[in-house]
Structure formats: structure tokens, C-alpha cells
Write a protein that holds these residues in place. Structure first.
Motif, PDB file in Angstrom:
ATOM      1  N   SER A 279       0.801   8.973   6.917  1.00  0.00           N
ATOM      2  CA  SER A 279       1.793   7.718   6.961  1.00  0.00           C
ATOM      3  C   SER A 279       2.777   7.858   6.622  1.00  0.00           C
ATOM      4  O   SER A 279       3.885   7.280   6.559  1.00  0.00           O
TER       5      SER A 279
ATOM      6  N   VAL B 142      -4.707  15.016   1.054  1.00  0.00           N
ATOM      7  CA  VAL B 142      -5.830  14.134   1.493  1.00  0.00           C
ATOM      8  C   VAL B 142      -7.120  15.033   1.359  1.00  0.00           C
ATOM      9  O   VAL B 142      -8.201  14.379   1.165  1.00  0.00           O
TER      10      VAL B 142
ATOM     11  N   HIS C 207      -4.546   0.134  -5.012  1.00  0.00           N
ATOM     12  CA  HIS C 207      -5.981  -0.458  -4.227  1.00  0.00           C
ATOM     13  C   HIS C 207      -6.813   0.672  -4.358  1.00  0.00           C
ATOM     14  O   HIS C 207      -7.871   0.489  -3.822  1.00  0.00           O
ATOM     15  N   LYS C 208      -6.279   2.027  -4.652  1.00  0.00           N
ATOM     16  CA  LYS C 208      -7.338   3.131  -4.661  1.00  0.00           C
ATOM     17  C   LYS C 208      -7.783   3.349  -6.108  1.00  0.00           C
ATOM     18  O   LYS C 208      -8.691   2.489  -6.323  1.00  0.00           O
TER      19      LYS C 208
ATOM     20  N   ASP D   4      -0.994   4.329  -5.282  1.00  0.00           N
ATOM     21  CA  ASP D   4      -1.607   3.339  -4.638  1.00  0.00           C
ATOM     22  C   ASP D   4      -2.484   2.665  -5.810  1.00  0.00           C
ATOM     23  O   ASP D   4      -3.121   3.429  -6.636  1.00  0.00           O
TER      24      ASP D   4
ATOM     25  N   ALA E 259      -0.310   9.152  -3.877  1.00  0.00           N
ATOM     26  CA  ALA E 259      -1.178   7.878  -3.669  1.00  0.00           C
ATOM     27  C   ALA E 259      -2.297   7.832  -4.630  1.00  0.00           C
ATOM     28  O   ALA E 259      -2.582   6.897  -5.246  1.00  0.00           O
ATOM     29  N   PHE E 260      -3.068   8.792  -4.407  1.00  0.00           N
ATOM     30  CA  PHE E 260      -4.370   8.848  -5.528  1.00  0.00           C
ATOM     31  C   PHE E 260      -4.239  10.006  -6.517  1.00  0.00           C
ATOM     32  O   PHE E 260      -4.286   9.824  -7.586  1.00  0.00           O
TER      33      PHE E 260
ATOM     34  N   ASP F 133       4.506  11.823  -2.378  1.00  0.00           N
ATOM     35  CA  ASP F 133       3.567  11.082  -2.360  1.00  0.00           C
ATOM     36  C   ASP F 133       2.337  11.353  -3.411  1.00  0.00           C
ATOM     37  O   ASP F 133       1.731  12.383  -3.053  1.00  0.00           O
TER      38      ASP F 133
ATOM     39  N   GLY G  98      -1.450  15.851  -4.417  1.00  0.00           N
ATOM     40  CA  GLY G  98      -2.777  15.508  -3.849  1.00  0.00           C
ATOM     41  C   GLY G  98      -2.824  15.173  -2.586  1.00  0.00           C
ATOM     42  O   GLY G  98      -2.598  14.106  -2.089  1.00  0.00           O
TER      43      GLY G  98
ATOM     44  N   GLY H  68       0.902  -1.327  -0.149  1.00  0.00           N
ATOM     45  CA  GLY H  68      -0.088  -0.120   0.049  1.00  0.00           C
ATOM     46  C   GLY H  68       1.010   1.399   0.150  1.00  0.00           C
ATOM     47  O   GLY H  68       2.020   1.126   0.064  1.00  0.00           O
ATOM     48  N   ALA H  69       0.312   2.465   0.148  1.00  0.00           N
ATOM     49  CA  ALA H  69       0.960   3.626  -0.069  1.00  0.00           C
ATOM     50  C   ALA H  69       1.703   3.970   1.255  1.00  0.00           C
ATOM     51  O   ALA H  69       2.780   4.476   1.034  1.00  0.00           O
ATOM     52  N   THR H  70       1.386   3.350   2.057  1.00  0.00           N
ATOM     53  CA  THR H  70       2.264   3.555   3.404  1.00  0.00           C
ATOM     54  C   THR H  70       3.490   2.868   3.352  1.00  0.00           C
ATOM     55  O   THR H  70       4.573   3.523   3.560  1.00  0.00           O
TER      56      THR H  70
ATOM     57  N   ASN I 129       5.748   4.646   1.123  1.00  0.00           N
ATOM     58  CA  ASN I 129       6.284   5.945   1.837  1.00  0.00           C
ATOM     59  C   ASN I 129       7.283   5.281   2.845  1.00  0.00           C
ATOM     60  O   ASN I 129       8.309   6.151   2.815  1.00  0.00           O
TER      61      ASN I 129
ATOM     62  N   HIS J 213       0.990  13.223   4.335  1.00  0.00           N
ATOM     63  CA  HIS J 213       0.138  12.517   4.613  1.00  0.00           C
ATOM     64  C   HIS J 213       0.596  11.725   6.119  1.00  0.00           C
ATOM     65  O   HIS J 213       1.718  11.521   6.366  1.00  0.00           O
TER      66      HIS J 213
HETATM   67  C1  PLP Z   1      -1.680  10.903  -0.136  1.00  0.00           C
HETATM   68  C2  PLP Z   1      -1.760   9.522   0.643  1.00  0.00           C
HETATM   69  N1  PLP Z   1      -0.852   8.900   0.926  1.00  0.00           N
HETATM   70  C3  PLP Z   1      -0.654   7.652   1.697  1.00  0.00           C
HETATM   71  C4  PLP Z   1      -1.912   7.189   2.232  1.00  0.00           C
HETATM   72  C5  PLP Z   1      -1.947   5.740   2.784  1.00  0.00           C
HETATM   73  O1  PLP Z   1      -2.169   4.859   1.815  1.00  0.00           O
HETATM   74  P1  PLP Z   1      -2.453   2.954   2.352  1.00  0.00           P
HETATM   75  O2  PLP Z   1      -3.647   3.476   3.053  1.00  0.00           O
HETATM   76  O3  PLP Z   1      -2.761   2.635   1.047  1.00  0.00           O
HETATM   77  O4  PLP Z   1      -1.368   2.742   3.173  1.00  0.00           O
HETATM   78  C6  PLP Z   1      -2.903   7.521   1.666  1.00  0.00           C
HETATM   79  C7  PLP Z   1      -4.299   7.025   2.117  1.00  0.00           C
HETATM   80  O5  PLP Z   1      -5.072   7.527   2.155  1.00  0.00           O
HETATM   81  C8  PLP Z   1      -3.045   9.060   0.921  1.00  0.00           C
HETATM   82  O6  PLP Z   1      -4.192   9.349   0.745  1.00  0.00           O
END
Ligand code: PLP
Length: 463
Positions: free
Chosen positions: A183, A236, A292-293, A290, A263-264, A261, A234, A139-141, A144, A181
Motif C-alpha cells: 500500500s 507483513v 480495523h485490525k 490500523d 498498521a498492526f 508504517d 512490523g 484504513g492504513a492505506t 500511508n 507494504h
Molecule cells: C503494514 C501494513 N500497512 C498497510 C496495510 C494496509 O492496510 P489497509 O488494508 O487497512 O488499507 C496493511 C494491511 O495488511 C499492513 O499490514
């Protein structure tokens, strides 16, 4: 193990029933309550001494778990940035389980090649240069975390330190970010630098976008020998994009690692009218996105692009004699957090093959138009107020004149309609409600249902 043998003998029938149940679940997604009431919980049971087999476990799933699942894969789950799962990616995910490949190292399976091809298709999708190499993460975390670890390794090398080998002792590293973010802070906590390593750069007025003049003077004043800049493509809540061209110039001058970052937000590159928001991203050292987004593949699947595979390799390398496999392809266990790795590339590969660049472009455009329609309805309403201009796929609002506690109550009431699920946000220090569109199944009809749900809660009903 007679039970296992019996299940194996009956596997075809079981698989057919599970596939049938899954397609029915998919078909009913738009009708079931979006957020499940989880009050009932699970019956208290001790671990079975002798199991009852797969059929009985499936019956228990349908009786106790299925009714309490959310419709997070469905069209009106607007919480976080959740994404759905395309039909091709769901099929692929079943195949991942059935084939159970471990994509740790090449040599015994084509799985590594599939991940390499999926990563290169993703670069094509986002129109990023092939100087980046990609790896799929959980995932994005996790992406990161890889970004923070590579940046740390690079900062160490500028001080003649191999941090992956010898640790952080004696290193001087400062991290700059405006609206990272949450994360990202977790990533720096994992990295040993600590959450407090981040020096916050001010944002431009009424925005989550980095003030690059402020960054310029902060980088100039910094005495740290190693510098890292984390930029957002982007944010959040405000879906703001940092000026990556300007930031990358500053990073070059100060020899700072630039991690972005997206992610989306990286998916904004699929829309010709928004592509310039990420101009300069090609100059970054590493990028998070990401799958999965907005790529709509099942959890868990993130993307990490890095221009410095050597640094990634130094950071993640697993040196053990039994892992010394001779192959020309990279071993992904040397490029990511896990050694044993899920074949998460297959859903990405199959979904990209099934729907192509145009399919994803349409998906992203459609979701943004839906967000805009909801934002317009809110702007026109007497009961709700839009807090931020809707630029991408996120709508940020609250009941007119409401503050923290009232916003929370209103959100609870909105979600309890069962018609939609939204999550909280903070805009410029004040509580807000966030609705994010990122599911291929969502249509304008769903936007209407959401508006009707909001309309049904007005005045006193709302707070
Ligand atoms: C900008 C951004 N970075 C990182 C994340 C973390 O993503 P994940 O839940 O896939 O680890 C998110 C999740 O919403 C996000 O919006």
C-alpha cells in the motif's frame, strides 16, 4: 414515497429484528465455515422500478447474501491481519448509521470533539507523545497516502516549492524503504512521485529489517534535495521492526521526513516485553496504524498520526467560501482525504471506553500467545515447517519440502476444510502460508481446531 414513510413507521420492529439477526450471526461465527463458498452468487435481477421496502430488502439479504458471507469477524479467520469487532464497537457502528453525522467540520455537532478525544486516547494507548496529532482514516492505506503526501509537501518546502499548490514540477524527491507494504507503493503512485520513486534499501540477512548502514550510505550519496524514509514497525510477513532510533538519527542529519508504517505492529507497544522494538518512533514525523485490525473495530477505520498539522493542513486544505466555518476546533476535511467523513471515531471511542488500555493489552497478548502455540505445533510436526520465528502474531509456514505451486494447493486445501482461513505470503522469495492472529474472539481452543485441521491433511492429502 409511501414506502419510505411505511418503513419509518415500522422502524422500531425492523431495527429489533436486525439487532436479533446480528447477535445470532455473532453467536454462530465459531460454527460456520470460515471462508464462504461463493459459487452460488446472486440471482440476476434488474433494478426494481418500485421497491418493496426495507423488510423485503432484509429478507433478500438473509436469503441471498448472508449464507455467502465469510466468518471474517470470527475466531479462526487468520487471513491478512483482519481483526474482529468488539461488542461495543459493533453497537457504536449501528449508532454511526443511525445518527449519520458528517465529521467534515465542527460547529454543528460534538462529532469532531469525539474524534479529537479518540485520537488523544489512541496516543495514550500507544504511549506516544502529545506532539503528534491524530486523524481517523478509512484504513492504513489511506494513512500511508497521507504520510506520502505530507512527506512530499515537506520535501517540496525544502526546495521552496508548495507542491500541494503548484505540483511536482521542478522538485527532486527520493524515497528510501526496505520492505514497504504494497500500500505504500500505491501511496507514492497517488502522490505523483510514482511507485518507482522508492529506492530499495537492503535488508539484514534472513530478515525484512532495514540495513541501517546501507541506508546511511544511500542517504549520503543521494543528490535529491528532498528525502523521505519509510520505515516499518512490523513487516507483513516477518513482523520485523526497523531500527527506528538509528533511522530517525539519519533522517535528522539528512533532513528527511520519516514515515513509519505500523498498521498492526504499533500494537506491539502494548506489551512491555516488546515495546523496545519501536523505540525511536516518537521521533518520526508521521505514523500509520490500523484500528480495523488489532483495535477490533469494524471496517473502515485507520489511524494517521502527524507531528506537523500545518503540513497536513497545507496538503489537505479545502478552500471554498461555503466551507468557511468559524470554529476553534480543526475541520477534519482539511486534514484528510475526504471532505464528507463517516463518524468512524465513535466505535473507537466507545470500544476504548468499554475495554480500556488493560483490555487491549490482554487482547494483544492473548493473540501473540496463540500465534506462538500454533508456531510450536508446526515446528513439532513432521508434515509442516515453520519458515520464520514467530515473534508477534503471525505464523509463516508451508508443508515440509513444498514449493510455490504445492504451497498454493496446500493453502487451498487447508481453507477448504472450513475450519480456518489463511492467506499466502512470500518469505525470502519463496511461497509460504501466513496465519495472523488479531481477533478478540480467538481462544486456545481455536488454535487446537486449526492444528486438527492441519493434521487432517497430511502426506498426499496435502499437495
Ligand atoms: C503494514 C501494513 N500497512 C498497510 C496495510 C494496509 O492496510 P489497509 O488494508 O487497512 O488499507 C496493511 C494491511 O495488511 C499492513 O499490514
Amino acid at each position: 414515497m409511501a414506502q419510505l414513510e411505511e418503513d419509518a413507521a415500522n422502524f422500531e420492529g425492523l431495527a429489533r429484528d436486525v439487532a436479533q439477526w446480528s447477535s445470532q450471526f455473532q453467536a454462530e461465527l465459531k460454527n460456520r465455515p470460515v471462508a464462504a463458498s461463493t459459487g452460488r452468487g446472486l440471482p440476476k435481477r434488474m433494478l426494481a422500478l418500485n421497491g418493496n421496502g426495507a423488510r423485503s430488502a432484509f429478507d433478500d439479504f438473509t436469503a441471498h447474501i448472508a449464507p455467502q458471507l465469510s466468518a471474517s469477524a470470527g475466531p479462526r479467520y487468520l487471513g491478512f491481519v483482519t481483526g474482529g469487532a468488539t461488542p461495543a464497537s459493533i453497537m457504536a457502528d449501528w449508532l454511526v448509521a443511525a445518527t449519520d453525522q458528517n465529521v467534515a467540520a465542527p460547529g454543528d455537532s460534538i462529532a469532531t470533539e469525539v474524534e479529537l478525544q479518540a485520537a488523544s486516547w489512541l496516543l495514550e494507548l500507544f504511549e506516544l507523545p502529545s506532539s503528534f496529532e491524530g486523524i481517523l482514516t478509512s484504513g492504513a492505506t489511506a494513512s500511508n497516502v497521507l504520510g506520502a503526501l505530507c512527506a512530499r509537501q515537506h520535501a517540496g518546502s525544502q526546495q521552496n516549492l508548495d507542491i500541494a499548490k503548484a505540483g511536482l514540477s521542478g522538485s527532486e524527491i527520493e524515497v528510501f524503504a526496505a520492505t514497504p507494504h504494497a500500500s505504500m507503493q500505491k501511496a507514492f503512485s497517488f502522490s505523483g512521485l510514482g511507485r518507482d520513486a522508492i529506492t530499495f534499501v537492503p535488508c539484514l540477512p534472513n530478515s525484512e529489517k532495514m540495513d541501517t548502514n546501507a541506508l546511511k550510505s544511500m542517504l549520503k550519496q543521494s543528490k535529491s534535495k528532498g528525502k523521505i524514509v519509510v520505515a516499518s514497525a512490523g513487516t507483513v510477513t516477518g513482523t520485523d521492526f526497523d531500527d527506528l532510533r538509528e533511522i530517525s538519527k539519519l533522517c535528522k542529519i539528512h533532513k528527511a521526513w520519516l514515515h513509519v508504517d505500523g498498521a498492526f505492529g504499533l500494537f506491539a507497544r502494548l506489551m512491555p516485553s516488546c515495546k523496545h522494538w519501536t523505540e525511536g518512533i516518537e521521533l518520526a514525523d508521521s505514523i500509520t496504524a490500523d484500528a480495523h485490525k488489532w483495535l477490533n473495530v469494524p471496517y473502515d477505520c485507520g489511524i494517521f498520526f502527524c507531528k506537523h498539522p500545518k503540513i497536513l493542513q497545507q496538503t489537505c486544505s479545502v478552500a471554498a467560501p461555503y466551507l468557511d466555518i468559524d470554529n476553534t476546533l480543526p475541520a477534519f476535511m482539511d486534514r484528510g482525504i475526504e471532505n464528507s467523513r463517516r463518524f468512524r471515531a465513535l466505535p473507537v471511542w466507545m470500544s476504548l471506553l468499554a475495554y480500556g488500555k488493560n483490555g487491549y493489552q490482554q487482547l494483544v497478548e492473548k493473540n501473540c500467545a496463540q500465534a506462538l502455540a500454533l508456531a510450536k505445533w508446526i515446528s513439532d510436526s513432521n508434515d509442516y515447517e515453520l519458515l520464520v520465528e514467530c515473534k508477534l502474531n503471525v505464523v509463516v509456514f508451508r508443508p515440509v519440502g513444498s514449493r510455490d505451486k504445492e504451497v498454493k494447493i496446500a493453502l487451498k486445501k487447508i481453507n477448504s476444510t472450513g475450519k480456518v482461513y489463511m492467506t499466502p505470503g512470500i518469505w525470502q522469495g519463496e511461497a509460504a502460508i501466513r496465519a495472523a492472529f488479531s481477533n478478540w474472539q480467538t481462544s486456545m481452543k481455536d488454535v487446537k481446531i486449526v492444528c486438527n485441521a492441519l493434521k487432517s491433511l497430511t502426506g498426499k492429502d496435502l499437495v
